[in-house]
Design an enzyme around this catalytic site. Structure first.
Site, PDB file in Angstrom:
ATOM      1  N   ASP A  61      23.752  12.204  -4.358  1.00 12.19           N
ATOM      2  CA  ASP A  61      24.557  13.208  -5.036  1.00 12.19           C
ATOM      3  C   ASP A  61      23.568  14.120  -5.749  1.00 12.19           C
ATOM      4  O   ASP A  61      22.921  13.710  -6.721  1.00 12.19           O
ATOM      5  CB  ASP A  61      25.503  12.535  -6.042  1.00 12.19           C
ATOM      6  N   SER A 146      22.041  32.354  -0.034  1.00 12.35           N
ATOM      7  CA  SER A 146      23.133  32.952   0.723  1.00 12.35           C
ATOM      8  C   SER A 146      23.032  34.459   0.660  1.00 12.35           C
ATOM      9  O   SER A 146      22.426  35.026  -0.264  1.00 12.35           O
ATOM     10  CB  SER A 146      24.480  32.506   0.130  1.00 12.35           C
ATOM     11  N   TYR A 159      30.037  31.198  -7.049  1.00 11.12           N
ATOM     12  CA  TYR A 159      29.209  30.965  -5.859  1.00 11.12           C
ATOM     13  C   TYR A 159      28.088  32.000  -5.783  1.00 11.12           C
ATOM     14  O   TYR A 159      26.919  31.658  -5.583  1.00 11.12           O
ATOM     15  CB  TYR A 159      30.081  31.032  -4.604  1.00 11.12           C
ATOM     16  N   LYS A 163      24.014  31.174  -6.127  1.00 16.13           N
ATOM     17  CA  LYS A 163      23.093  31.447  -5.024  1.00 16.13           C
ATOM     18  C   LYS A 163      22.039  32.486  -5.419  1.00 16.13           C
ATOM     19  O   LYS A 163      20.906  32.442  -4.930  1.00 16.13           O
ATOM     20  CB  LYS A 163      23.872  31.894  -3.785  1.00 16.13           C
TER      21      LYS A 163
END
Length: 273
Positions: A61, A146, A159, A163
Site C-alpha cells: 500500500d 499525467s 488529481y 500529478k
C-alpha cells in the site's frame, strides 16, 4: 524481446493491471527481475505468476510507510540491490462513483485521499528507493505523472494537483541525487488517454462503445487512445542504460494533445487552401 534490462531488479507499484502490468511484462521481457506490487493481492499474484520465474508479487500500500520499509528490506535481502523503481500506483478519485472534485465543491477528505495515494506514495517510493540505491550509487526512478499534471482540469482538481506535484518532485529528486554525487536518475512520464481499466465504466460494452471512444479522443491529434504497452516501451528506455544522461526530464505520451491545437483533417470542398 531483448536484454536491455538484464541483471536489473525493479519494483513496480500498482502493477496488478493497466499501465503497471504492461510495464512489468515489458521489463520481464527485457531480462529484468520484477517485483510487482499492489493492494489487489489476488489479481497481482495471478498476473505475476503468469510472467514466470523473473517476477513475483508483494503486497504494498503506497500510502503506508511501514509497507515501503518492509518491501525495500525484502528486495535488498533477496536480491541484494534495487536498480529501478516505477512509481505507477495512482487513483483518480472517481473509483467509487462520480464525486465532486471541482475546486469549489470537492470535500477535503476526498482531496486528501487522492494526494495520499498519488503524491505521498511517490514521495515514500522515492525516499526508500534512494536509500536502497545509495550503496551502488546508481539507479533509475520513474514516476508516472499525467497530462493532467501539466494543465488545469476543472472537474478533477485533486488529481491534476497531485500529478503536477509528482512532476515537480521528480525534478527535485533528480537534482538532489546529482547533488549527492549519486547516479540515480529520476524522470516522469505524462500519459494522456491510455486505454486502461479505469476508462471502462465510461466506455461500456454496448453498441455505443466505439462512439464514446471516438468522442473522448476527438481533441487528440492522433484520434485514438494510447495503449499501456506504448507507455511501457518508454519506461523500458528510461530504466535502461541507454538513458544514462536523462534525469529530471518529463516525457509526454499523449497522441500530440499538448503539441498545440488539434490537427483537424482538411475535408475536400470545404474551401481550405
Amino acid at each position: 524481446m531483448g536484454n536491455r534490462l538484464s541483471c536489473k531488479t525493479a519494483v513496480i507499484t500498482g502493477a496488478a493491471q493497466g499501465i503497471g502490468a504492461a510495464i512489468a511484462q515489458r521489463f520481464v521481457g527485457e531480462g529484468c527481475f520484477v517485483y510487482l506490487t499492489d493492494i489487489n493481492d489476488e489479481l497481482g499474484a495471478t498476473f505475476a505468476a503468469s510472467l514466470g520465474e523473473q517476477a513475483c508479487y508483494l503486497h504494498l500500500d503506497v500510502r503506508c510507510e511501514a509497507d515501503w520499509q518492509r518491501v525495500t528490506a525484502h528486495v535488498l535481502n533477496e536480491r541484494g540491490s534495487l536498480d529501478v523503481l516505477v512509481n505507477n500506483a495512482g487513483i483518480t478519485g472517481f473509483e467509487q462513483g462520480m464525486l465532486q472534485h471541482d475546486p469549489e465543491h470537492a470535500r477535503l477528505e476526498d482531496w486528501r485521499a487522492v494526494h495520499q495515494t498519488n503524491l505521498d506514495g511517490v514521495f515514500l517510493g522515492c525516499k526508500y528507493a534512494i536509500g536502497a540505491m545509495r550503496p551502488a550509487g546508481a539507479g533509475a526512478i520513474i514516476n508516472l505523472s499525467s497530462r493532467s499534471g501539466l494543465v488545469g482540469i476543472p472537474g478533477a482538481a485533486a488529481y491534476a494537483s497531485s500529478k503536477a506535484a509528482v512532476r515537480n518532485h521528480t525534478k527535485t529528486v533528480a537534482l538532489y541525487c546529482a547533488e549527492q554525487g549519486l547516479n540515480i536518475r529520476c524522470n516522469s512520464i505524462h500519459p494522456a488517454a491510455i486505454l486502461t481499466p479505469m476508462w471502462e465504466p465510461m466506455l461500456g460494452t454496448g453498441p455505443e462503445r466505439q462512439a464514446r471512444m471516438a468522442a473522448l479522443v476527438r481533441d487528440t491529434p492522433l484520434r485514438r487512445f494510447g495503449m499501456p504497452d506504448e507507455v511501457a516501451a518508454l519506461a523500458v528506455l528510461l530504466a535502461s542504460d541507454e538513458a544514462a544522461y536523462m534525469t529530471g526530464s518529463e516525457f509526454n505520451i499523449d497522441g500530440g494533445l499538448l503539441a498545440g491545437s488539434a490537427a483537424t483533417p482538411v475535408v475536400e470542398g470545404d474551401g481550405a487552401s
